[in-house]
Design a protein around this motif. Structure first.
Motif, mmCIF file in Angstrom:
data_model
loop_
_atom_site.group_PDB
_atom_site.id
_atom_site.type_symbol
_atom_site.label_atom_id
_atom_site.label_comp_id
_atom_site.label_asym_id
_atom_site.label_seq_id
_atom_site.Cartn_x
_atom_site.Cartn_y
_atom_site.Cartn_z
ATOM 1 N N GLU A 57 0.820 -1.208 0.000
ATOM 2 C CA GLU A 57 0.000 0.000 0.000
ATOM 3 C C GLU A 57 0.855 1.259 0.000
ATOM 4 O OE1 GLU A 57 -3.660 1.960 2.548
ATOM 5 O OE2 GLU A 57 -3.273 -0.184 2.695
ATOM 6 N N SER A 58 1.976 1.235 0.711
ATOM 7 C CA SER A 58 2.845 2.415 0.751
ATOM 8 C C SER A 58 3.620 2.587 -0.553
ATOM 9 C CB SER A 58 3.813 2.330 1.930
ATOM 10 O OG SER A 58 4.751 1.293 1.737
ATOM 11 N N ARG A 59 3.835 1.500 -1.295
ATOM 12 C CA ARG A 59 4.576 1.576 -2.555
ATOM 13 C C ARG A 59 3.680 1.944 -3.741
ATOM 14 N NH1 ARG A 59 8.170 -3.925 -2.021
ATOM 15 N NH2 ARG A 59 9.572 -3.143 -0.393
ATOM 16 N N LEU A 60 2.391 1.729 -3.618
ATOM 17 C CA LEU A 60 1.475 1.967 -4.735
ATOM 18 C C LEU A 60 1.540 3.403 -5.251
ATOM 19 C CD1 LEU A 60 -0.682 0.889 -6.664
ATOM 20 C CD2 LEU A 60 -2.388 1.425 -4.918
ATOM 21 N N PRO A 61 1.459 4.427 -4.401
ATOM 22 C CA PRO A 61 1.542 5.798 -4.929
ATOM 23 C C PRO A 61 2.856 6.082 -5.654
ATOM 24 C CG PRO A 61 0.647 5.828 -2.709
ATOM 25 C CD PRO A 61 1.139 4.427 -2.956
ATOM 26 N N ALA B 274 5.544 6.914 -10.897
ATOM 27 C CA ALA B 274 6.502 6.514 -11.929
ATOM 28 C C ALA B 274 5.800 6.298 -13.268
ATOM 29 C CB ALA B 274 7.243 5.240 -11.502
ATOM 30 N N LEU B 275 4.646 5.652 -13.253
ATOM 31 C CA LEU B 275 3.886 5.458 -14.495
ATOM 32 C C LEU B 275 3.455 6.798 -15.074
ATOM 33 C CD1 LEU B 275 1.577 2.407 -13.671
ATOM 34 C CD2 LEU B 275 3.629 2.446 -15.109
ATOM 35 N N ARG B 276 2.939 7.676 -14.219
ATOM 36 C CA ARG B 276 2.441 8.975 -14.691
ATOM 37 C C ARG B 276 3.565 9.803 -15.308
ATOM 38 N NH1 ARG B 276 1.591 13.147 -10.923
ATOM 39 N NH2 ARG B 276 1.264 11.523 -9.357
ATOM 40 N N VAL B 277 4.718 9.828 -14.670
ATOM 41 C CA VAL B 277 5.834 10.625 -15.176
ATOM 42 C C VAL B 277 6.360 10.050 -16.489
ATOM 43 C CG1 VAL B 277 8.235 11.308 -14.730
ATOM 44 C CG2 VAL B 277 6.501 11.572 -12.940
ATOM 45 N N THR B 278 6.486 8.738 -16.588
ATOM 46 C CA THR B 278 7.038 8.157 -17.817
ATOM 47 C C THR B 278 6.062 8.252 -18.983
ATOM 48 O OG1 THR B 278 6.430 5.933 -17.043
ATOM 49 C CG2 THR B 278 8.687 6.666 -16.624
ATOM 50 N N ALA C 160 -0.013 0.843 -19.076
ATOM 51 C CA ALA C 160 0.269 1.821 -18.025
ATOM 52 C C ALA C 160 -0.840 2.871 -17.952
ATOM 53 C CB ALA C 160 1.625 2.485 -18.262
ATOM 54 N N CYS C 161 -1.295 3.343 -19.112
ATOM 55 C CA CYS C 161 -2.386 4.326 -19.146
ATOM 56 C C CYS C 161 -3.664 3.737 -18.560
ATOM 57 C CB CYS C 161 -2.635 4.805 -20.583
ATOM 58 S SG CYS C 161 -1.308 5.780 -21.292
ATOM 59 N N TRP C 162 -3.943 2.482 -18.889
ATOM 60 C CA TRP C 162 -5.133 1.795 -18.378
ATOM 61 C C TRP C 162 -5.028 1.634 -16.862
ATOM 62 C CZ3 TRP C 162 -9.949 0.933 -19.070
ATOM 63 C CH2 TRP C 162 -10.601 -0.150 -18.519
ATOM 64 N N LEU D 271 -7.513 3.174 -14.022
ATOM 65 C CA LEU D 271 -8.221 2.341 -13.041
ATOM 66 C C LEU D 271 -7.858 2.694 -11.607
ATOM 67 C CD1 LEU D 271 -8.016 -1.218 -14.655
ATOM 68 C CD2 LEU D 271 -10.003 0.301 -14.534
ATOM 69 N N LEU D 272 -6.613 3.067 -11.384
ATOM 70 C CA LEU D 272 -6.115 3.319 -10.031
ATOM 71 C C LEU D 272 -5.962 4.811 -9.740
ATOM 72 C CD1 LEU D 272 -3.415 0.500 -9.976
ATOM 73 C CD2 LEU D 272 -5.647 0.488 -8.824
ATOM 74 N N ARG D 273 -6.655 5.646 -10.489
ATOM 75 C CA ARG D 273 -6.474 7.099 -10.389
ATOM 76 C C ARG D 273 -6.712 7.643 -8.991
ATOM 77 N NH1 ARG D 273 -10.996 5.899 -13.184
ATOM 78 N NH2 ARG D 273 -12.967 6.735 -12.412
ATOM 79 N N ASP D 274 -7.633 7.066 -8.240
ATOM 80 C CA ASP D 274 -7.886 7.570 -6.892
ATOM 81 C C ASP D 274 -6.752 7.231 -5.937
ATOM 82 O OD1 ASP D 274 -10.287 8.646 -7.725
ATOM 83 O OD2 ASP D 274 -11.459 6.898 -7.119
#
Length: 143
Positions: A7-11, A16-20, A117-119, A123-126
């Motif tokens: 849970e602490s690593r998820l954000p 990392a996905l958002r930046v790349t 990654a976009c998908w 899905l995990l945007r929140d």
């Protein structure tokens, strides 16, 4: 059940996905300003839209820049993450002919993990909370 470590690593993973994903979109966007002729050739070949002038690519580039900066900042996630997902899905699927000759077009296959990654981001945007402005996003604590 998700562990506290996971849970602490998820954000961090989502950041990392958002930046790349942003980096790739930034280069595609800058291409519209730096080399509008190349952007025109891409639109004509893959999207079957030809005859667009440099001004049109400037406008498209400006709109894309606003979108990807909002995406990077994590604002209005349902919309920004969703539009990025749709744009990348269209980009990936519009090149379908190149997948028929995979060994001469290997780099195009990199679009598929980016689409994943976009998908995942959508899905995990929140849960994507690290380094976001949180404008227009529901408060994760409120459910």
């Amino acid at each position: 059940m998700i562990s506290e470590t996971q849970e602490s690593r998820l954000p961090l993973a989502l950041l990392a996905l958002r930046v790349t994903v942003f980096i790739v979109f930034l280069l595609w966007t800058l291409d519209k300003f730096v080399n509008p002729g190349h952007a025109g050739a891409v639109y004509e070949r893959f999207y079957l839209i030809g005859g667009l002038g440099e001004l049109v690519f400037l406008i498209i580039g400006l709109a894309e820049m606003v979108l990807i900066l909002a995406f990077l900042a994590g604002v209005y996630k349902r919309w920004t993450y969703g539009v990025v997902l749709v744009i990348h899905a269209i980009s990936t699927l519009s090149t379908w002919q190149l997948y028929l000759d995979p060994f001469n077009n290997l780099l195009f296959f990199a679009a598929w993990p980016m689409l994943g990654a976009c998908w995942a981001l959508y899905l995990l945007r929140d849960a994507d909370t690290l380094m976001t402005l949180n404008l227009g996003n529901p408060d994760p604590a409120s459910g």
